[in-house]
Scaffold this motif. Sequence first.
Motif, short mmCIF file in Angstrom:
data_model
loop_
_atom_site.label_atom_id
_atom_site.label_comp_id
_atom_site.label_asym_id
_atom_site.label_seq_id
_atom_site.Cartn_x
_atom_site.Cartn_y
_atom_site.Cartn_z
N TYR A 185 0.84 -1.19 0.00
CA TYR A 185 0.00 0.00 0.00
C TYR A 185 0.88 1.25 0.00
N ALA A 186 0.30 2.35 -0.44
CA ALA A 186 0.96 3.65 -0.34
C ALA A 186 0.53 4.29 0.97
N PHE A 187 1.43 5.02 1.60
CA PHE A 187 1.08 5.59 2.90
C PHE A 187 1.78 6.93 3.12
N ALA A 188 1.22 7.68 4.05
CA ALA A 188 1.84 8.90 4.54
C ALA A 188 2.10 8.70 6.02
N GLN A 189 3.25 9.13 6.49
CA GLN A 189 3.59 8.96 7.90
C GLN A 189 4.21 10.24 8.43
N ASP A 190 3.58 10.81 9.42
CA ASP A 190 4.09 12.04 10.02
C ASP A 190 3.23 12.34 11.24
N MET A 191 3.49 13.49 11.84
CA MET A 191 2.73 13.90 13.01
C MET A 191 1.44 14.59 12.60
N ILE A 192 0.35 14.25 13.28
CA ILE A 192 -0.92 14.92 13.03
C ILE A 192 -0.86 16.32 13.63
N THR A 193 -1.10 17.33 12.80
CA THR A 193 -1.04 18.72 13.27
C THR A 193 -2.42 19.32 13.49
N PHE A 242 -13.54 18.37 10.70
CA PHE A 242 -14.75 17.55 10.61
C PHE A 242 -15.57 17.99 9.41
N THR A 243 -15.79 17.07 8.49
CA THR A 243 -16.52 17.37 7.26
C THR A 243 -17.78 16.51 7.18
N GLY A 244 -18.62 16.81 6.19
CA GLY A 244 -19.82 16.02 5.99
C GLY A 244 -19.52 14.59 5.59
N ASP A 245 -18.33 14.36 5.04
CA ASP A 245 -17.93 13.02 4.62
C ASP A 245 -17.15 12.28 5.69
N GLY A 246 -16.98 12.90 6.86
CA GLY A 246 -16.23 12.26 7.93
C GLY A 246 -15.06 13.12 8.39
N THR A 247 -14.32 12.61 9.36
CA THR A 247 -13.19 13.34 9.94
C THR A 247 -11.94 13.14 9.09
N VAL A 248 -11.22 14.23 8.86
CA VAL A 248 -9.94 14.16 8.16
C VAL A 248 -8.86 14.71 9.09
N VAL A 249 -7.66 14.17 8.97
CA VAL A 249 -6.53 14.63 9.78
C VAL A 249 -5.54 15.34 8.88
N LYS A 250 -4.87 16.32 9.44
CA LYS A 250 -3.88 17.10 8.69
C LYS A 250 -2.50 16.54 8.98
N ILE A 251 -1.82 16.09 7.93
CA ILE A 251 -0.53 15.45 8.07
C ILE A 251 0.31 15.74 6.84
N SER A 252 1.52 16.23 7.05
CA SER A 252 2.47 16.51 5.97
C SER A 252 1.86 17.41 4.90
N GLY A 253 1.06 18.39 5.32
CA GLY A 253 0.45 19.30 4.36
C GLY A 253 -0.72 18.70 3.61
N LYS A 254 -1.15 17.50 3.99
CA LYS A 254 -2.27 16.83 3.34
C LYS A 254 -3.41 16.65 4.33
N GLU A 255 -4.61 16.46 3.79
CA GLU A 255 -5.76 16.10 4.60
C GLU A 255 -6.22 14.72 4.17
N LEU A 256 -6.13 13.76 5.09
CA LEU A 256 -6.47 12.38 4.77
C LEU A 256 -7.55 11.88 5.72
N PRO A 257 -8.44 10.99 5.25
CA PRO A 257 -9.52 10.48 6.11
C PRO A 257 -8.98 9.75 7.33
N LEU A 258 -9.61 9.98 8.47
CA LEU A 258 -9.20 9.30 9.70
C LEU A 258 -9.37 7.79 9.56
N SER A 259 -10.32 7.36 8.74
CA SER A 259 -10.54 5.92 8.56
C SER A 259 -9.37 5.23 7.88
N ASN A 260 -8.43 6.01 7.31
CA ASN A 260 -7.28 5.42 6.63
C ASN A 260 -6.11 5.14 7.57
N VAL A 261 -6.27 5.45 8.88
CA VAL A 261 -5.18 5.27 9.82
C VAL A 261 -4.82 3.79 9.93
#
Length: 417
Positions: free
Chosen positions: A225-233, A237-256
Amino acid sequence: MGTGAVSNSLSSLIGKSTEAYTAKASLNEDGSINTATSTVTGDRTTDLFKNAEKEMGKDQFLQLLVTQLRYQDPLNPMENTEFVSQLAQFRSLESSSNIETAIGKLGDTFKGTVDAQRQSAESISNSSAISMIGKVVRLEQKELSWVAKAGSTTDLNIHLGNAAQATVRIVNSDGETVKTLMASQKDEENSQIITWDGLTDFGEYAQSGKYTIEIDEAKNNSEIYAFAQDMITGVRFTGDGTVVKISGKELPLSNVLDVSGGSSASELMLSPQTAISMIGKTIRVRSDAIRFTGADNESVPISVNTGGRAQVSVQIVDKLGNTVYTTTAKAGADGVADFGWNGGRNGGGYVDPGEYFIRIAGQGQDPSLYSFAEGTVSGVMNLGGETRLRVGSISVSIKDIVDISDTVRSYDQGDYV
């Protein structure tokens, strides 16, 4: 005068939905309607017929039944069996209507319960997401945002698992592969960083936008799989679910995929409320430093978690790393080796007063081997914005605690050889 002629003639007047339905008719001697003296009022788009396109309810059915009884021919009344049959139909219709109403209310109640549970779950999820700020996480990355600028590149982390290589494709919104990359040089963590410079397989620069990351081998191997790994900054909270900010990106919390403490100063913070609740508790704290004062009959207590071993080899070293004392300590029934050090040296004599350190053979490879100190939490303090626990005369950080209990463990010195 026959009633059939009247009924038939009235039916002919109200045959269509837009024709009159109320009629006052004069009859000729032969029983036909005298159209010159007959009158009609109203139309079938109002009153009784305004809901004609809707299903008949129990009230409408009862109204028709009563009207039928009211206008029945007194010389030829309705048969009892027919009347009983219609009453049974009314009862059946009423029961069906009541069941439908009850089911509707049950559906509303169920929906309300589901909504309440969903809101509660979202609240818990949001609280959990906020607590992850400052933690280092690994999230599966399925998309990337590309901004076409001269000299720009983007890195992709590819986890290969037990695979030797993987084919990574960058796919546009039309499902077309714009770039194919290979990952085949994994590190000790079975991962590789590959870089995309924005060029397509045709040597042209890709347009700015969102692209999908697809790995051919991942279809049959979940370890790839492809992944991003860094500290959550931060979190959003969006209508499609929670996203976390990491490495300048916003990724779904469900992808943790993985969460770790990280290495920031805020990786493990003890809230004041939690700290206060721990007053009176006995805590075990990792500690490899001891102090020898040189007092008469002094015995410095040392406790070592043996990690399930029957005995361990322990060294006492000075600040320069020189070994001054070596012993083999036997574990008790609780897996802890307790002994006391009187400051003696290997070969005789005593060390000078000062600070010394505990080293355990094999602890570099086994984290379950460690020396520790125990004490009862007597208070709470704040140092540099960090809430710490007071145990005796020292302050303890939450990250150093390895165990919490309500009782003090018995200590037995001298169990060493």
